[in-house]
Design a protein around this motif. Structure first.
Motif, short mmCIF file in Angstrom:
data_model
loop_
_atom_site.label_atom_id
_atom_site.label_comp_id
_atom_site.label_asym_id
_atom_site.label_seq_id
_atom_site.Cartn_x
_atom_site.Cartn_y
_atom_site.Cartn_z
N LEU A 244 39.57 44.16 50.22
CA LEU A 244 40.82 43.79 50.89
C LEU A 244 42.03 44.30 50.12
CD1 LEU A 244 39.92 40.13 51.94
CD2 LEU A 244 40.00 42.17 53.40
N LEU A 245 41.93 44.34 48.78
CA LEU A 245 43.05 44.88 47.99
C LEU A 245 43.25 46.37 48.29
CD1 LEU A 245 45.19 44.63 45.79
CD2 LEU A 245 43.38 45.04 44.09
N ASN A 246 42.17 47.12 48.38
CA ASN A 246 42.29 48.54 48.71
C ASN A 246 42.87 48.74 50.11
OD1 ASN A 246 41.26 49.41 46.25
ND2 ASN A 246 39.14 49.30 46.97
N GLN A 247 42.48 47.88 51.04
CA GLN A 247 43.05 47.98 52.38
C GLN A 247 44.56 47.71 52.36
OE1 GLN A 247 40.92 45.36 55.03
NE2 GLN A 247 39.38 46.90 55.52
N ASP A 248 44.97 46.71 51.62
CA ASP A 248 46.41 46.40 51.54
C ASP A 248 47.19 47.53 50.89
OD1 ASP A 248 45.94 44.00 52.74
OD2 ASP A 248 46.00 42.80 50.91
N LEU A 249 46.64 48.10 49.82
CA LEU A 249 47.34 49.17 49.13
C LEU A 249 47.44 50.42 49.99
CD1 LEU A 249 45.94 48.84 45.49
CD2 LEU A 249 48.01 47.86 46.46
N ALA A 250 46.44 50.64 50.85
CA ALA A 250 46.48 51.80 51.74
C ALA A 250 47.58 51.66 52.79
CB ALA A 250 45.13 51.99 52.42
N ARG A 251 47.93 50.42 53.12
CA ARG A 251 48.98 50.19 54.11
C ARG A 251 50.37 50.12 53.50
NH1 ARG A 251 45.07 46.42 56.27
NH2 ARG A 251 46.13 44.77 55.11
N GLN A 252 50.44 50.01 52.16
CA GLN A 252 51.75 49.91 51.52
C GLN A 252 52.52 51.22 51.65
OE1 GLN A 252 52.96 47.16 50.43
NE2 GLN A 252 51.11 45.90 50.40
N LYS A 253 53.80 51.11 51.73
CA LYS A 253 54.67 52.29 51.84
C LYS A 253 55.47 52.47 50.55
CE LYS A 253 55.21 51.89 56.85
NZ LYS A 253 56.18 51.76 57.97
N ASN A 266 49.40 41.00 46.34
CA ASN A 266 48.61 42.05 45.70
C ASN A 266 48.84 42.10 44.19
OD1 ASN A 266 49.40 44.01 48.59
ND2 ASN A 266 47.49 42.92 48.20
N VAL A 267 50.08 41.85 43.77
CA VAL A 267 50.36 41.78 42.33
C VAL A 267 49.58 40.62 41.71
CG1 VAL A 267 52.16 41.46 40.61
CG2 VAL A 267 52.63 42.82 42.65
N ALA A 268 49.53 39.50 42.42
CA ALA A 268 48.78 38.35 41.92
C ALA A 268 47.28 38.68 41.83
CB ALA A 268 49.01 37.14 42.83
N GLN A 269 46.76 39.45 42.80
CA GLN A 269 45.36 39.85 42.73
C GLN A 269 45.07 40.67 41.48
OE1 GLN A 269 44.91 41.19 47.16
NE2 GLN A 269 42.84 40.90 46.35
N ILE A 270 45.96 41.61 41.17
CA ILE A 270 45.78 42.44 39.98
C ILE A 270 45.78 41.58 38.72
CG2 ILE A 270 46.82 44.28 38.60
CD1 ILE A 270 47.88 45.47 41.23
N LEU A 271 46.67 40.59 38.67
CA LEU A 271 46.74 39.70 37.52
C LEU A 271 45.46 38.87 37.40
CD1 LEU A 271 48.37 38.44 35.20
CD2 LEU A 271 49.34 36.84 36.87
N VAL A 272 44.93 38.37 38.51
CA VAL A 272 43.73 37.54 38.48
C VAL A 272 42.52 38.36 38.06
CG1 VAL A 272 42.14 36.20 39.92
CG2 VAL A 272 44.60 35.86 40.14
N HIS A 273 42.42 39.61 38.54
CA HIS A 273 41.30 40.46 38.13
C HIS A 273 41.39 40.80 36.64
CE1 HIS A 273 39.27 41.06 41.91
NE2 HIS A 273 40.41 41.34 42.51
N LEU A 274 42.60 40.89 36.12
CA LEU A 274 42.77 41.10 34.68
C LEU A 274 42.24 39.90 33.91
CD1 LEU A 274 43.99 42.69 32.29
CD2 LEU A 274 46.16 41.55 32.76
N LEU A 275 42.52 38.70 34.38
CA LEU A 275 42.01 37.50 33.73
C LEU A 275 40.51 37.35 33.93
CD1 LEU A 275 44.86 35.00 34.75
CD2 LEU A 275 44.58 36.21 32.58
N HIS A 276 39.99 37.87 35.03
CA HIS A 276 38.55 37.78 35.29
C HIS A 276 37.74 38.51 34.22
CE1 HIS A 276 34.84 39.56 37.07
NE2 HIS A 276 34.63 38.30 37.37
N SER A 277 38.25 39.63 33.73
CA SER A 277 37.53 40.38 32.70
C SER A 277 37.42 39.57 31.41
CB SER A 277 38.25 41.71 32.42
OG SER A 277 39.54 41.49 31.88
N ILE A 278 38.37 38.63 31.20
CA ILE A 278 38.31 37.76 30.01
C ILE A 278 37.23 36.70 30.20
CG2 ILE A 278 39.61 36.12 28.62
CD1 ILE A 278 42.14 37.61 29.42
N CYS A 279 37.24 36.02 31.34
CA CYS A 279 36.24 34.98 31.60
C CYS A 279 34.84 35.56 31.68
CB CYS A 279 36.58 34.26 32.90
SG CYS A 279 38.05 33.22 32.82
N ASP A 280 34.74 36.75 32.21
CA ASP A 280 33.43 37.38 32.38
C ASP A 280 32.88 37.91 31.06
OD1 ASP A 280 31.29 38.20 34.05
OD2 ASP A 280 32.01 40.25 33.92
#
Length: 539
Positions: A244-253, A266-280
């Motif tokens: 879904l993030l890739n779909q949103d970025l493809a529609r961004q202008k 989408n910015v929040a998604q990027i931040l959460v995935h950054l934190l995911h690498s820590i928990c994982d």
């Protein structure tokens, strides 16, 4: 009158006793009483004599004799070559099999009933539709009872209330994020937590962000209680979130200057995935692709929501600067001359220690100094601490001595803030001094351990302890200090459950071995991490 023997009337036309079989097939016989010229016609043999034909008995007629068989009238026409089949045999021959495949039954062909697909259809290159399920005969009363039971057992599934939260396990993950994960990642443990106050309401309106949040929560649960169900759900939500993030970025202008403008979700998604690498506990550097995207966003755009912008700046810069402590691929973070970051965070509402109080400005300068010294050592330039490096170290030391803690004394925030100050000075000492025991470094590590002991073991401040604990551990020359460091690592694993703690502790153990061997390279733990092929965040 003539005698009876000479009477033509009493003389029979033919006598069965006179003619034999051979005579019947011979030429016509000439009667002696008739002239020789008169021809007697040939008499054809009949199958049945009139005397032998008896009337067919009816049901009312008594039987002729108990021993005499009843003669049935033979049908007209030529006799059959084979006797007619019995009624039972004829009925079985005409019956159709009900166990053949559906295709053969439709084509009215014989089926060999091979399962799962018959050979007849395969030989004729025809799609075999298989076999119908065997239906067990049931009475009307039984069928009515089953129908009543099915009508009473029907339960309509309720649609999901929130997009992305599809089942009971997802609802558990959402609850775990709100009650536990948000406290692990932030100093706040109440309704002022930025993850529950700012980020979670955004996830309720955006499916992709919700999948990202649930992926982060599943990852944390896996580190606390490994389970295949959690791992499967984590992989599912991660795949959906990235799609879904890739779909949103493809529609961004792109904006007016040609740069991409990202929505807050989408910015929040990027931040959460950054934190995911820590928990994982990922050590492959997965966080870097999210770090690059977040860096571009931080340098090119600002959110219209000031609360979300403050949350993004604080967490991004914290992890960006912290990544330089465990990696050789660090780049200089833009800083002001007074070591402050290019944004302001209120210390009372800050979610992380180090960013809001300006200590990360000093840490970033020390990381730049380490890269300079490492480069001179690799190029065999003497001295490693040249004049410029010496001036930079002196400026950092002077700034740390004049730094004032903005937190209220005798509070957990004050203790963790002073812990960061102590770890920052230890980081500077290990960068500029030779790697061997000294009273100065011993005193600094001891003071840092005292601050750790002052922190509540299960408080929200434990979310900020890993980075200063890692720096103190890489500087602990004394055995008594190492015992306290081990105790703190174990407590941190229990209280936070972050997956990267194990790898940080393994690095510290290796540095202790180098210290005991008096290896001059024991100060450069970044090289050891690089030699292991690791790239992770000690945050």
């Amino acid at each position: 009158m003539s005698s009876s023997s000479d009477s033509p009337i009493d003389t029979p036309l033919f006598d069965h006793n006179v003619f034999s079989t051979s005579e019947t097939q011979s030429e016509p016989r000439v009667d002696s009483r008739v002239g020789s010229d008169e021809i007697v016609p040939k008499i054809e043999e009949h199958e049945l004599e009139l005397a032998d034909v008896k009337t067919e008995p009816t049901a009312d007629d008594p039987p002729i004799s108990p021993t005499e068989p009843v003669r049935l009238r033979r049908g007209r026409g030529r006799p059959r070559i084979y006797p007619p089949r019995s009624p039972t045999t004829s009925k079985n021959a005409k019956a159709r099999s009900k166990t053949g495949c559906t295709t053969c039954r439709k084509r009215k062909k014989k089926c060999d009933e091979t399962k799962p697909f018959c050979m007849s259809c395969q030989k004729n290159n025809i799609h075999c539709e298989g076999y119908r399920p065997i239906e067990v005969w049931k009475s009307g009363k039984e069928r009515a009872a089953e129908a009543r039971k099915m009508s009473s057992d029907v339960a309509f599934q309720l649609p999901p209330l929130m997009e992305g939260v599809e089942n009971d396990l997802d609802r558990l993950l959402l609850q775990h994020f709100a009650s536990r994960v948000s406290n692990v990642l932030s100093l706040h443990g109440d309704e002022t937590n930025p993850f529950t106050r700012v980020l979670l309401p955004m996830a309720l309106k955006h499916e992709g962000l919700m999948h990202s949040v649930l992926c982060l929560s599943a990852s944390h649960l896996c580190s606390l209680n490994p389970s295949q169900a959690y791992e499967d759900r984590q992989a599912f939500h991660r795949g959906k979130a990235l799609h879904l993030l890739n779909q949103d970025l493809a529609r961004q202008k792109a904006g007016q200057e040609g740069t991409m403008i990202f929505e807050d979700s989408n910015v929040a998604q990027i931040l959460v995935h950054l934190l995911h690498s820590i928990c994982d506990g990922n050590t492959s550097g997965e966080y870097r692709m999210h770090m690059v995207a977040a860096k571009q966003i931080a340098m090119t755009q600002k959110s219209k929501d000031p609360e979300f912008q403050c949350l993004f700046d604080e967490f991004f810069y914290y992890h960006w600067i912290a990544s330089e402590i465990t990696s050789l691929d660090g780049t200089e973070v833009p800083m002001m001359d007074d070591f402050n970051l290019p944004f302001q965070v209120n210390p009372e509402t800050a979610a992380l220690i180090g960013v809001s109080d300006g200590l990360f400005g000093f840490i970033s300068k020390i990381s730049n100094l380490r890269r300079r010294i490492r480069s001179r050592i690799d190029n065999q330039l003497n001295p490693a601490m040249d004049y410029e490096a010496l001036l930079a170290a002196h400026a950092i030391d002077t700034g740390l001595r004049g730094w004032v803690c903005p937190q209220a004394p005798n509070t957990p925030r004050y203790a963790v803030s002073m812990l960061y100050r102590q770890a920052t000075w230890v980081y500077l000492y290990r960068t500029t001094k030779d790697s061997h025991p000294h009273p100065f470094i011993k005193a600094a590590v001891d003071d840092g351990i005292r601050y750790i002991k002052d922190l509540p073991a299960d408080g929200a401040v434990q979310s900020n302890v890993l980075l200063p604990l890692f720096l103190l551990g890489c500087s602990a020359f004394e055995e008594a200090q190492r015992m306290e460091i081990n105790f703190a690592f174990n407590g941190l694993m229990k209280s936070t459950g972050l997956g990267n703690i194990h790898f940080a502790k393994e690095v510290v153990d290796r540095i202790w071995e180098l210290m005991d061997a008096e290896d001059p390279e024991s100060w450069d733990w970044e090289k050891f991490i690089h030699s292991k092929g690791w790239d992770f965040l000690a945050t």
